[in-house]
Design a protein around this motif. Structure first.
Motif, mmCIF file in Angstrom:
data_model
loop_
_atom_site.group_PDB
_atom_site.id
_atom_site.type_symbol
_atom_site.label_atom_id
_atom_site.label_comp_id
_atom_site.label_asym_id
_atom_site.label_seq_id
_atom_site.Cartn_x
_atom_site.Cartn_y
_atom_site.Cartn_z
ATOM 1 N N ASP A 81 4.393 0.599 -8.728
ATOM 2 C CA ASP A 81 4.627 -0.663 -9.431
ATOM 3 C C ASP A 81 3.504 -0.965 -10.423
ATOM 4 O O ASP A 81 3.371 -2.092 -10.918
ATOM 5 N N ASP A 139 0.288 -1.407 -10.279
ATOM 6 C CA ASP A 139 -0.752 -2.402 -10.024
ATOM 7 C C ASP A 139 -1.646 -1.918 -8.884
ATOM 8 O O ASP A 139 -1.400 -0.863 -8.289
ATOM 9 N N ASP A 194 0.882 -1.088 -1.268
ATOM 10 C CA ASP A 194 2.342 -0.915 -1.298
ATOM 11 C C ASP A 194 2.972 -0.828 0.090
ATOM 12 O O ASP A 194 4.139 -1.146 0.266
HETATM 13 CA CA LIG Z 1 1.268 -1.703 -5.741
#
Ligand SMILES: [Ca+2]
Ligand SMILES: [Ca+2]
Length: 236
Positions: free
Chosen positions: A43, A45, A49
Motif C-alpha cells: 500500500d 506506506d 500490514d
Molecule cells: Ca503498509
C-alpha cells in the motif's frame, strides 16, 4: 485357579496417559512460530500490514520511495506489489541513516527477523542490522550485509534466539543502518519484512516437565492415602 486382575496396572494407566497427552501438547505448542508483524509495502506506506508494530525512517523523506516488489519472503498470500525503495540522496546524505522497527515481543521468544532486499551498484552496500532491548540503545547484530542486485528467492534472515533479553520484551526494537551509497539515486529495495517468534504463552517443555513431576507427587500421595499409608510397590 481364579486369576485376580492387576489393579495396580489399571490404576497407573490414566496417569501415564495424562503425561503423554500433556507432553505432546507442550512439545507441539512450543514448536509453533507466529508472525508478530509483517510489512509488505503493497500500500506504499510505512504502516504495518499484518500484526502490530511501527516503522520510522530517518532518511530524507524525498528519498523514501516505493517500487516493484517481490514474493520472496511474502506471507499470508501477499502479492509482490510494491517494495520500499531507499535512495542515497543528494551528496549521499542518507549514509548513516536508518529504518527503525518497534515490535513488542510480549509473550514470544526465539525472535527471527527476515526480509527480501536488492540494491543497485551505487546504492547502500554496507548495511548494519541492529537490535535494542529498550528502544533507545542499539547493538550491532552480525557483520554488515551487502544486498544482491536482485531480490532472488531467499530472504536475509537474522535469528536472534540467542539474545534472551529480546524475549517477552515490550520495548524490543530493530534497526537497519544504511551506508556505502555513492550516488543520489543509488538505491536499495526492501520487501516483506517479517518479525516472528515462538508463542510462549503456554508452558515451555521444562516448565511442563516440572508440572508433570508435581502431578506425579500428588498421585503418589493419593495412592498412599488409599492404601492406608503404605507405599504400593510399583509395577515394573
Ligand atoms: Ca503498509
Ligand atoms: Ca510487496
Amino acid at each position: 485357579m481364579f486369576i485376580k486382575p492387576d489393579h495396580r496396572l489399571t490404576r497407573r494407566l490414566p496417569f501415564n496417559l495424562i503425561c503423554a497427552v500433556l507432553l505432546f501438547f507442550a512439545a507441539s505448542q512450543a514448536a509453533r512460530a507466529d508472525e508478530l508483524a509483517v510489512w509488505n509495502f503493497n500500500d506504499s506506506d510505512l504502516n504495518v500490514d499484518h500484526g502490530n508494530g511501527t516503522l520510522t525512517s530517518s532518511l530524507n523523506v524525498v528519498n523514501v520511495l516505493f517500487a516493484a516488489g517481490t514474493t520472496n519472503n511474502a506471507r499470508q498470500g501477499d502479492i509482490a506489489g510494491q517494495a520500499l525503495s531507499l535512495q542515497g540522496g543528494t551528496g549521499n546524505a542518507n549514509n548513516g541513516r536508518n529504518l527503525t522497527f518497534n515490535v513488542s515481543t510480549l509473550g514470544f521468544s526465539n525472535i527471527i527477523v527476515s526480509f527480501a532486499t536488492q540494491g543497485t551498484s551505487t546504492g547502500f552496500n554496507s548495511n548494519q542490522f541492529q537490535y535494542s532491548l529498550d528502544g533507545i540503545n542499539f547493538l550491532d547484530f552480525g557483520p554488515p550485509y551487502v544486498p544482491l542486485t536482485a531480490f532472488g528467492t531467499l530472504p536475509l534472515v537474522f535469528s536472534l534466539s540467542s539474545i534472551l533479553a529480546l524475549n517477552n520484551n515490550p520495548n524490543a526494537a530493530f534497526r537497519i543502518v544504511f551506508n556505502g551509497a555513492t550516488s543520489s539515486t543509488g538505491n536499495n529495495r526492501i520487501d516483506n519484512v517479517v518479525f516472528e517468534g515462538t508463542n510462549g504463552s503456554i508452558p515451555e517443555p521444562t516448565t511442563a516437565l516440572l508440572l508433570l513431576s508435581g502431578l506425579g507427587g500428588l498421585y503418589k500421595i493419593r495412592r498412599k492415602k488409599r492404601t492406608g499409608g503404605h507405599e504400593v510397590p510399583h509395577l515394573q
